[in-house]
Write an enzyme that holds these catalytic residues in place. Structure first.
Site, PDB file in Angstrom:
ATOM      1  N   GLU A 166       0.674  -1.281  -0.665  1.00 21.67           N
ATOM      2  CA  GLU A 166      -0.107   0.034  -0.388  1.00 21.67           C
ATOM      3  C   GLU A 166       0.974   1.474   0.446  1.00 21.67           C
ATOM      4  O   GLU A 166       0.287   2.180   0.822  1.00 21.67           O
ATOM      5  CB  GLU A 166      -0.793  -0.077   1.517  1.00 21.67           C
ATOM      6  CG  GLU A 166      -2.062  -1.257   1.084  1.00 21.67           C
ATOM      7  CD  GLU A 166      -3.526  -1.043   2.086  1.00 21.67           C
ATOM      8  OE1 GLU A 166      -2.969  -0.065   2.708  1.00 21.67           O
ATOM      9  OE2 GLU A 166      -4.067  -1.540   1.948  1.00 21.67           O
ATOM     10  N   GLU A 375      -6.392  -8.351  -0.106  1.00 21.65           N
ATOM     11  CA  GLU A 375      -6.995  -7.840   1.043  1.00 21.65           C
ATOM     12  C   GLU A 375      -8.804  -7.244   0.990  1.00 21.65           C
ATOM     13  O   GLU A 375      -8.607  -6.936  -0.610  1.00 21.65           O
ATOM     14  CB  GLU A 375      -6.976  -6.333   2.114  1.00 21.65           C
ATOM     15  CG  GLU A 375      -5.279  -6.484   2.665  1.00 21.65           C
ATOM     16  CD  GLU A 375      -4.906  -5.496   3.288  1.00 21.65           C
ATOM     17  OE1 GLU A 375      -5.411  -4.726   4.024  1.00 21.65           O
ATOM     18  OE2 GLU A 375      -3.492  -4.994   3.156  1.00 21.65           O
TER      19      GLU A 375
HETATM   20  C1  BGP Z   1      -5.178  -2.167   5.041  1.00 19.79           C
HETATM   21  C2  BGP Z   1      -3.924  -2.600   5.397  1.00 19.79           C
HETATM   22  C3  BGP Z   1      -3.582  -3.378   6.303  1.00 19.79           C
HETATM   23  C4  BGP Z   1      -5.299  -3.300   7.444  1.00 19.79           C
HETATM   24  C5  BGP Z   1      -6.241  -2.239   6.520  1.00 19.79           C
HETATM   25  C6  BGP Z   1      -7.082  -2.276   7.573  1.00 19.79           C
HETATM   26  O1  BGP Z   1      -5.069  -0.071   4.555  1.00 19.79           O
HETATM   27  O2  BGP Z   1      -2.773  -3.070   4.823  1.00 19.79           O
HETATM   28  O3  BGP Z   1      -3.088  -3.753   7.494  1.00 19.79           O
HETATM   29  O4  BGP Z   1      -5.010  -2.986   8.227  1.00 19.79           O
HETATM   30  O5  BGP Z   1      -6.548  -1.649   5.397  1.00 19.79           O
HETATM   31  O6  BGP Z   1      -7.169  -0.590   7.432  1.00 19.79           O
HETATM   32  P1  BGP Z   1      -7.996  -0.576   8.711  1.00 19.79           P
HETATM   33  O7  BGP Z   1      -7.429  -1.412  10.000  1.00 19.79           O
HETATM   34  O8  BGP Z   1      -6.594   1.154   9.518  1.00 19.79           O
HETATM   35  O9  BGP Z   1      -8.856  -0.738   9.711  1.00 19.79           O
END
Ligand code: BGP
Length: 476
Positions: A166, A375
């Site tokens: 990311e 994801e």
């Molecule tokens: C993405 C990341 C993850 C994860 C997810 C959810 O940006 O790669 O590491 O955490 O988002 O984000 P958050 O935990 O802030 O809700």
């Protein structure tokens, strides 16, 4: 006739090291910038820190048994740089290497394809102290030592390497995803300079993966940007936003150059990175093989007057709808805004499965590379009921609709290798501790009290098990 999901489709889920492992200072591991950032967030906001997280370091066998029970054929995780090289130099920590040998072996013994990410926000803290971390181009050679070592060490077991997680989110939320020394935090050009250093690292990782006979690709947080209205000026603003927030990254990975309009805009705004001779040639010589998509939501933009004030992406730390602190604004280029057509999560993230279908179709036309979802998920306040259950039907609905969107794109010829939603088990959210959960497996802990981190199957666990067993045909 509509095609089935291919027989070798990779069904699984994802996590990242500092968000699940814990054992932040055990068995020789050095501190990462996330250990430090999350310690500060704990003090400031009361969110859990990364020292125990979901205790996966000690419970990985139990977790992999649960993955197998769900039917996983793949698992995306990340390798903590600081377990391998605690100080970010070239002195290896054998115990850290052994942990990942054990993890990968356990996955393979259970028929699960290990899909590691090399970098998921967790730069060695020692490198922040040494030269400011990602701010310095020196980081590229230290990353090279790490990437080369790890890719070579695991070359017999890894088919797909995810390079960097990311980059575009790192640019937007740079002080949350990187430790930026206070004296640099007002210099926004550095957001794009950091990204340039990451692009160099990305290309180097691709090079070593190819030498090891593996495939490699980046995981990008990808949200398509729609125009708020059908006015031509809003359409153009959406194009500008797509160029700067999305294509700026993808063109480097898959074409080997920076997107012209986005780079020109950054130059005019004094935000462009310093690019040295030979940098773009390095990108072009090491193009990625696949695109790992982290998809949560879509975005919306409208035209923005020249005189507006520049603003960076806001956040919602409370989990109460409407608490988003602001929207990215680039004067004369675009302004981000909520999409009035879409429902949202409690954290104001738009829920848009059709947006995923749009992404597949658009990017396959432009780049013609295979995708994997690394994801995709719904962050929610899950409730553990008195009888020890978690009724997360909202998550089931979300995942179902995104799997269906994937299938529709595949029916029109798009190549998708696998689906690994976020997250396999509950873990430390990057923004909200354990208040915001994504897992298929509940981890019984709170921000205040780590308890025993007991694993409990959520309703979504059983639903996903059925979905996988039917190869994506039974999604009810
Ligand atoms: C993405 C990341 C993850 C994860 C997810 C959810 O940006 O790669 O590491 O955490 O988002 O984000 P958050 O935990 O802030 O809700």
């Amino acid at each position: 006739m509509k095609k089935e999901f291919p027989k070798d489709f990779l069904w699984g889920a994802a996590t990242s090291a500092y968000q699940v492992e814990g054992a932040a200072e055990l068995d020789g591991k050095g501190l990462s910038q996330q250990d430090v950032i999350n310690r500060e967030r704990h003090e400031k906001f009361g969110f859990a820190d990364a020292s125990i997280a979901s205790d996966h370091y000690h419970k990985y066998k139990e977790d992999i048994a649960l993955f197998k029970e769900m039917g996983f054929t793949s698992y995306r995780f990340s390798i903590a740089w600081t377990r391998i090289f605690p100080n970010g130099d070239d002195v290896v920590n054998e115990e850290g290497v052994q942990f990942y040998r054990n993890l990968i072996k356990e996955l393979k013994d259970n028929g699960i394809e290990p899909i590691p990410t090399l970098y998921h926000y967790d730069l060695p803290w020692a490198l922040v102290e040494k030269y400011g971390g990602w701010l310095s181009r020196e980081v590229v050679k230290d990353f090279e030592v790490f990437a080369k070592y790890v890719i070579n060490e695991f070359k017999d077991d890894i088919k797909y390497w995810i390079t960097i997680n990311e980059q575009s989110i790192i640019v937007q939320y740079w002080t949350q995803k990187c430790y930026i020394l206070p004296e640099y935090q007002d210099n926004n050009q550095l957001r794009y300079q950091i990204n340039h250093h990451m692009n160099l690292c990305q290309a180097i990782a691709v090079k070593y993966a190819h030498e090891a006979g593996a495939l490699a690709g980046p995981a990008l947080g990808y949200a398509p940007v729609y125009a708020r209205t059908c006015k031509p000026e809003d359409q153009l603003a959406a194009l500008n936003a797509n160029d700067l927030r999305n294509t700026y990254y993808l063109d480097v990975y898959f074409r080997g150059y920076y997107n012209v309009a986005a780079l020109t805009y950054l130059q005019q705004a004094n935000l462009a990175p310093v690019i040295e001779e030979g940098d773009e040639a390095l990108f072009a010589a090491n193009l990625s093989d696949f695109f790992a998509i982290n998809y949560y939501d879509s975005q919306c933009a409208h035209a923005c007057p020249e005189g507006a004030e520049r603003a960076w992406s806001g956040y919602n730390l409370s989990g109460k709808k409407g608490d988003m602190s602001g929207f990215e604004t680039h004067p004369g280029f675009y302004q981000m805004c909520p999409n009035p057509e879409l429902r949202t999560t409690d954290w104001d993230w738009a829920i848009d499965p059709i947006g995923l279908e749009y992404v597949y179709r658009d990017l396959y036309t432009r780049y013609r590379v295979p995708f994997m979802i690394t994801e995709n998920g719904l962050g929610a306040h899950d409730e553990l009921t008195a009888d020890g259950k978690i009724h997360d039907d909202y998550r089931i609905d979300y995942l179902r609709e995104h799997i269906q969107a994937t299938k529709r794109a595949m029916d029109l010829g798009v190549e998708v290798l696998g689906y690994m939603p976020w997250s396999a088990i509950d873990l430390l959210s990057t923004s909200n501790g354990y208040k915001k959960r994504y897992g298929l497996v509940y981890v019984d802990r709170t921000d205040e009290d780590p308890k025993e981190c007991q694993r409990i199957r959520k309703d979504s666990f059983y639903w996903y098990q059925k979905a996988i067993a039917s190869n994506g045909t039974d999604l009810d």
